[in-house]
Design an enzyme around this catalytic site. Structure first.
Site: not given
Ligand code: BGC
Length: 750
Positions: A294
């Protein structure tokens, strides 16, 4: 005759060949690994430098929109230097072509980029938030909504979505509950499969399919106290029984990628957790896709406190099984140095990671044509709210609505009402209706509730509107006007709830009642004595005991997306008979949290005796249970008939029940089947969902619903953590929700 036979034979042969051709060109991880692709990867790997390999393991955001701290702004220079293999938050055929060109034409090996985005509940046409879609219990529709999202997103140059979120969530304080399928593992698992199927369509090579990403691996939904990013501390049993299965289901469906979660699990951050990423995911489940972190979650292992610096964090992550670093630039900055300093088998891990990433790029066909998804013509045709997509969004939206209460059959409304008041901060609000994570959706294209009502009410009906308050007002000045409007009306439709930003990421709430002064607004409107229909819009279960007690009609509509106002009006005026069921428990108050239907009995189950497991100030029961939802018609269940009362491990059990539509309308019912194991080597939940069927019945008609149960459905992790069945007595329940069920008993013998 002979000639005819000959022609027929050749047609048959061509058909078989065609089928073979079609099948052999299907490319996804479910097919056996293609020798040809693996050979191509071998030869590419053999000529790649370490820097080029690390480049493939690096994912940066573009400048479109970001979901966390931005630590790299010169991603374009990085692409040209071969230092980045994937980009997210960039879309549009022209822009993705431009980026792709930088990679293909400027770098030594010309390896194409992988382009990702958070396509969570639609791309341009926005569907209900995932929690809302889950309330439809309609797998075919859920699959179709993902399919449409993929068609739209790929027409805009994208290859990869960071969805589905398959985190089980038992705590409604956690804002990201909006993004998943709710509290139940079985429902969550079948929905995970439906979404992966919808996005990937069993063939990543097609230019209208998106690589899916099951996230967040794992147990992110169990963040302590419902506070986002908080720690997770749980038994391996709970992890394996409750939180892992939806991911396993996604892997079985061929999901191309998995995203690690931000949280730690029992002291080890998920992003540095070898047991989770390698032992379980890659070895036990045989996952051949790649693992992406993530957003900056490698870097976050420093504040987590398991490493002193980012370089150590990178080493920990890669050796735990991370293949791609999202936005953290840790691999980018330190991985080469770590390899040069030797040790740890890091180099072979890097080769494995790059292999996995290149595999996905090959499956997508990007090596044959890096621009095959950048099609300006297709973009024009598909991205501008295609009428078929809008039509389906309305179908999906109305199927996601849950009727929570309908005292005196206030709903559906007669179209010929003289005066209708549409009130509340969410009554004429498009911005919130689109919900959190709305990708490239344009909220101005949403149909507000007021607009929907105006379209469907009788032309002679006078429609009045007042906002009553803003979503999080601290003053009550606007309420007076709303009360005056309500007084003039025959019926009041009162739309209250949350703003879109109050759920989703970094949106935990400690109190989950109506925000601001909305509760006061509801009370004051109720006091006018007019019949009131409350329309709830929210990204999580709300604690609304007063409303549940006093207001005669309540509709749970979540955030329904582009066609929200039309879909709600379809239900309000009876064009559609609601059929949704809650995929998550609604608590009476925050103190009950976590509250979920598949709890354990305890040694002192609640009774009149003081010394039993209960609160002094609130019952143990929820406000609305899991699986609950009403219809404009009524369904009656007969007793369950089992074909046997005793089954062996090899037998199958059939459980039958007759369901009759005893009301005035045709309608749909989600018939739910639960099982309880009465005594195990470890304690078992009071009920576990094991199957459901959504049926459609005309008034007065009875149908027989049959469920088939095998001993495999009764397996669990026993006292030795072995996944197996144990002989003994079981209760089988069938009913309209997790509380109102009929039961039958059977015994499993060895
Ligand atoms: C979130 C993810 C997301 C990623 C990309 C993160 O802050 O937890 O779920 O896919 O950002 O945008």
């Amino acid at each position: 005759m002979k000639q005819l036979y000959h022609i027929a034979f050749s047609i048959a042969v061509s058909a078989v060949l065609l089928l073979f051709y079609a099948c052999s060109h299907k490319r996804d991880l479910k097919q056996t690994k293609s020798g040809e692709i693996e050979r191509k990867i071998d030869s590419l790997l053999s000529i790649m430098t370490l820097e080029e390999k690390i480049g493939q393991m690096t994912l940066f955001t573009s400048d479109f929109n970001v979901t966390g701290p931005t630590i790299r702004e010169n991603y374009k220079a990085d692409i040209k230097a071969g230092k980045v293999g994937a980009v997210f938050n960039a879309f549009g055929a022209a822009y993705t072509r431009e980026l792709q060109k930088m990679a293909v034409e400027n770098t030594r090996l010309g390896i194409p980029l992988l382009l990702g985005y958070d396509v969570i509940h639609g791309f341009r046409t926005i569907f209900p938030i995932p929690l809302g879609e889950a309330a439809s219990w309609d797998l075919a529709s859920i699959e179709n909504s993902a399919r449409i999202a993929a068609v739209e997103a790929t027409a805009d140059g994208l290859h990869w979505t960071f969805a589905p979120m398959v985190d089980i969530a038992r705590d409604p304080r956690w804002g990201r509950i909006a993004e998943g399928a709710g509290e139940d593992t079985y429902l969550g698992s079948v929905i995970a499969k439906a979404k992966v199927k919808g996005f990937q369509n069993g063939d990543l090579y097609k230019t209208n399919t998106l690589v899916a990403c099951a996230k967040h691996f794992v147990a992110y939904g169990a963040a302590l106290a419902g506070r986002d990013y908080n720690i997770v501390d749980m038994s391996e049993r709970t992890l394996r029984e409750i939180y892992l299965p939806p991911f396993k289901a996604a892997v079985e469906e061929g999901v191309g990628t998995i995203m690690t979660s931000f949280n730690e699990i029992n002291g080890v951050p998920a992003t540095g957790n070898r047991m989770i990423l390698t032992d379980i995911l890659k070895i036990e489940w045989g996952f051949d896709g790649f693992v992406v972190t993530d957003y900056t979650s490698i870097n976050e292992m420093v504040p987590h406190g398991v490493v002193m610096d980012e370089k150590e964090a990178g080493k920990l992550a890669v050796n735990a099984g991370v293949d791609m670093d999202m936005q953290g630039a840790v691999f980018y900055n330190y991985l080469a140095e770590s390899v040069e300093q030797g040790g740890d088998g890091t180099m072979s891990r890097i080769d494995d990671a790059v292999r996995r990433i290149l595999r996905i790029k090959y499956l997508l066909g990007l090596f044959e044509d890096a621009y095959r998804y950048c099609d300006e013509q297709k973009e024009k045709e598909l991205v501008l709210l295609h009428p078929d997509h809008i039509a389906f969004a309305r179908v999906m939206a109305r199927r996601s609505i849950v009727l929570l209460k309908n005292k005196g059959d206030l709903l559906p409304l007669d179209q010929n009402i003289t005066t209708l008041a549409v009130v509340g901060p969410l009554a004429d609000n498009k911005k919130e209706m689109i919900g959190p994570w709305s990708a490239a959706g344009d909220y101005t294209r949403c149909v507000s509730l007021l607009e929907g009502i105006k379209k469907q009410a009788h032309p002679n009906t006078r429609i009045l509107f007042a906002k009553g308050c803003n979503i999080d007002d601290t003053h009550t000045y606007l309420i007076r006007e709303a009360v005056a409007v309500a007084r003039k009306a025959d019926v009041v439709i009162l739309a209250v709830g949350e703003a879109a930003w109050m759920s989703g990421e970094a949106a935990s709430r400690s109190m989950i009642g109506l925000p601001g002064v909305q509760q006061e607004l509801v009370k004051r409107i109720y006091e006018t004595g007019k019949p009131v229909i409350v329309v709830l819009m929210n990204g999580r279960p709300l604690a609304i005991p007063w409303i549940a007690e006093h207001i005669p009609a309540i509709l749970e509509t979540w955030f329904l997306g582009t066609t929200g106002g039309d879909a709600i009006s379809d239900v309000i005026f009876g064009k559609y008979n609601p059929s949704g069921k809650l995929p998550v428990t609604f608590p009476r108050n925050e103190g009950q949290i976590p509250i979920f239907y598949n709890a354990k009995n305890t040694g002192r189950p609640i009774s009149d005796n003081k010394y039993t497991s209960k609160y002094l100030d609130v019952p143990n029961t929820p406000l609305y249970p899991f699986g609950y939802g009403l219809s404009y018609t009524t369904f009656e269940y007969s007793n369950i008939i089992l074909n046997k009362n005793e089954i062996s491990y090899k037998d199958t059990l059939k459980a039958m029940v007759e369901v009759t539509n005893t009301g005035p309308e045709k309608g749909e019912e989600v018939v739910q089947m639960y099982i309880r194991d009465l005594a195990g080597s470890v304690t078992r939940p009071l009920k576990e969902l094991k199957g459901f069927q959504k049926i459609k019945l005309e008034p007065g008609v009875t149908t027989r619903v049959t469920f088939t149960i095998t001993s495999g459905d009764l397996k669990y992790y026993d006292i030795n953590m072995e996944y197996k069945v144990e002989p003994g007595d079981f209760v089988l329940f069938i009913g309209t929700n997790s509380i109102e069920t009929r039961e039958a008993y059977f015994t499993l013998i060895e």
